[in-house]
Design a protein around this motif. Structure first.
Motif, PDB file in Angstrom:
ATOM      1  N   ASN A  46       0.869  -1.177   0.000  1.00 36.99           N
ATOM      2  CA  ASN A  46       0.000   0.000   0.000  1.00 36.99           C
ATOM      3  C   ASN A  46       0.902   1.221   0.000  1.00 36.99           C
ATOM      4  O   ASN A  46       1.733   1.377   0.888  1.00 36.99           O
ATOM      5  N   SER A  47       0.760   2.053  -1.021  1.00 34.61           N
ATOM      6  CA  SER A  47       1.535   3.291  -1.045  1.00 34.61           C
ATOM      7  C   SER A  47       0.584   4.474  -1.030  1.00 34.61           C
ATOM      8  O   SER A  47      -0.497   4.426  -1.632  1.00 34.61           O
ATOM      9  N   GLN A  48       0.990   5.501  -0.328  1.00 34.57           N
ATOM     10  CA  GLN A  48       0.197   6.728  -0.239  1.00 34.57           C
ATOM     11  C   GLN A  48       1.092   7.902  -0.591  1.00 34.57           C
ATOM     12  O   GLN A  48       2.197   8.027  -0.079  1.00 34.57           O
ATOM     13  N   THR A  49       0.566   8.752  -1.477  1.00 33.78           N
ATOM     14  CA  THR A  49       1.291   9.941  -1.917  1.00 33.78           C
ATOM     15  C   THR A  49       0.420  11.158  -1.635  1.00 33.78           C
ATOM     16  O   THR A  49      -0.770  11.160  -1.960  1.00 33.78           O
ATOM     17  N   GLU A  68      -0.820  14.527  -2.594  1.00 33.65           N
ATOM     18  CA  GLU A  68      -0.955  15.389  -3.770  1.00 33.65           C
ATOM     19  C   GLU A  68      -1.690  16.660  -3.350  1.00 33.65           C
ATOM     20  O   GLU A  68      -2.240  16.739  -2.251  1.00 33.65           O
ATOM     21  N   VAL A 110      -3.326  10.202  -2.444  1.00 32.72           N
ATOM     22  CA  VAL A 110      -3.587   9.214  -3.478  1.00 32.72           C
ATOM     23  C   VAL A 110      -3.038   7.880  -2.985  1.00 32.72           C
ATOM     24  O   VAL A 110      -1.865   7.785  -2.630  1.00 32.72           O
ATOM     25  N   GLU A 111      -3.910   6.891  -2.985  1.00 33.21           N
ATOM     26  CA  GLU A 111      -3.535   5.575  -2.466  1.00 33.21           C
ATOM     27  C   GLU A 111      -3.462   4.577  -3.617  1.00 33.21           C
ATOM     28  O   GLU A 111      -4.295   4.582  -4.513  1.00 33.21           O
ATOM     29  N   ASN A 112      -2.450   3.720  -3.564  1.00 38.63           N
ATOM     30  CA  ASN A 112      -2.264   2.696  -4.581  1.00 38.63           C
ATOM     31  C   ASN A 112      -1.963   1.377  -3.877  1.00 38.63           C
ATOM     32  O   ASN A 112      -1.076   1.321  -3.026  1.00 38.63           O
ATOM     33  N   ASN A 113      -2.693   0.319  -4.221  1.00 35.93           N
ATOM     34  CA  ASN A 113      -2.477  -1.012  -3.644  1.00 35.93           C
ATOM     35  C   ASN A 113      -2.121  -1.982  -4.759  1.00 35.93           C
ATOM     36  O   ASN A 113      -2.758  -1.977  -5.810  1.00 35.93           O
ATOM     37  N   PHE A 114      -1.111  -2.794  -4.523  1.00 36.63           N
ATOM     38  CA  PHE A 114      -0.727  -3.792  -5.511  1.00 36.63           C
ATOM     39  C   PHE A 114      -0.001  -4.935  -4.819  1.00 36.63           C
ATOM     40  O   PHE A 114       0.362  -4.835  -3.647  1.00 36.63           O
TER      41      PHE A 114
END
Length: 117
Positions: free
Chosen positions: A84-87, A89, A94-98
């Motif tokens: 889980n990465s959070q940036t 902005e 903005v959250e991205n899960n992979f």
């Protein structure tokens, strides 16, 4: 004649059992792969502050499989993560899960996991 039969049997048993790793070898290899997973998690979560990214690596699996008949590389392994990465902005976070997985092979000679290309 009896002595030759016993010697032949002993040679046969040694030859057949030589390629099979012991339970303690497998346990040591599994512990080493778990340690590798912890190191990947630790390093993956280190993000330079100027990037404004935070990452959380969750270990979802550490699997060790036997490779019968391969005494030099008796095991293969896979480490699986959910990341889980959070940036931050200007519009908000903005959250991205992979998911990401890493494949390894265990080198019995040096007793170490090697990352597969």
């Amino acid at each position: 004649m009896k002595g030759h039969s016993l010697a032949a049997l002993a040679i046969f048993l040694v030859a057949c059992s030589g390629g099979t790793p012991s339970k303690s070898d497998r346990e040591a290899a599994t512990a080493a792969l778990q340690k590798e997973a912890a190191a990947l998690k630790r390093d993956g979560e280190k993000m330079p502050p100027p990037l404004g990214v935070t990452a959380t690596w969750t270990i979802t699996g550490v699997d060790v499989q036997d490779q019968p008949g391969n005494s030099t590389q008796p095991f293969t392994g896979t480490i699986k993560f959910r990341i889980n990465s959070q940036t931050r902005e200007s519009t908000g976070i903005v959250e991205n899960n992979f998911e990401r997985s890493f494949k390894y092979v265990y080198d019995a000679g040096i007793k170490q996991w090697m990352l597969k290309p």
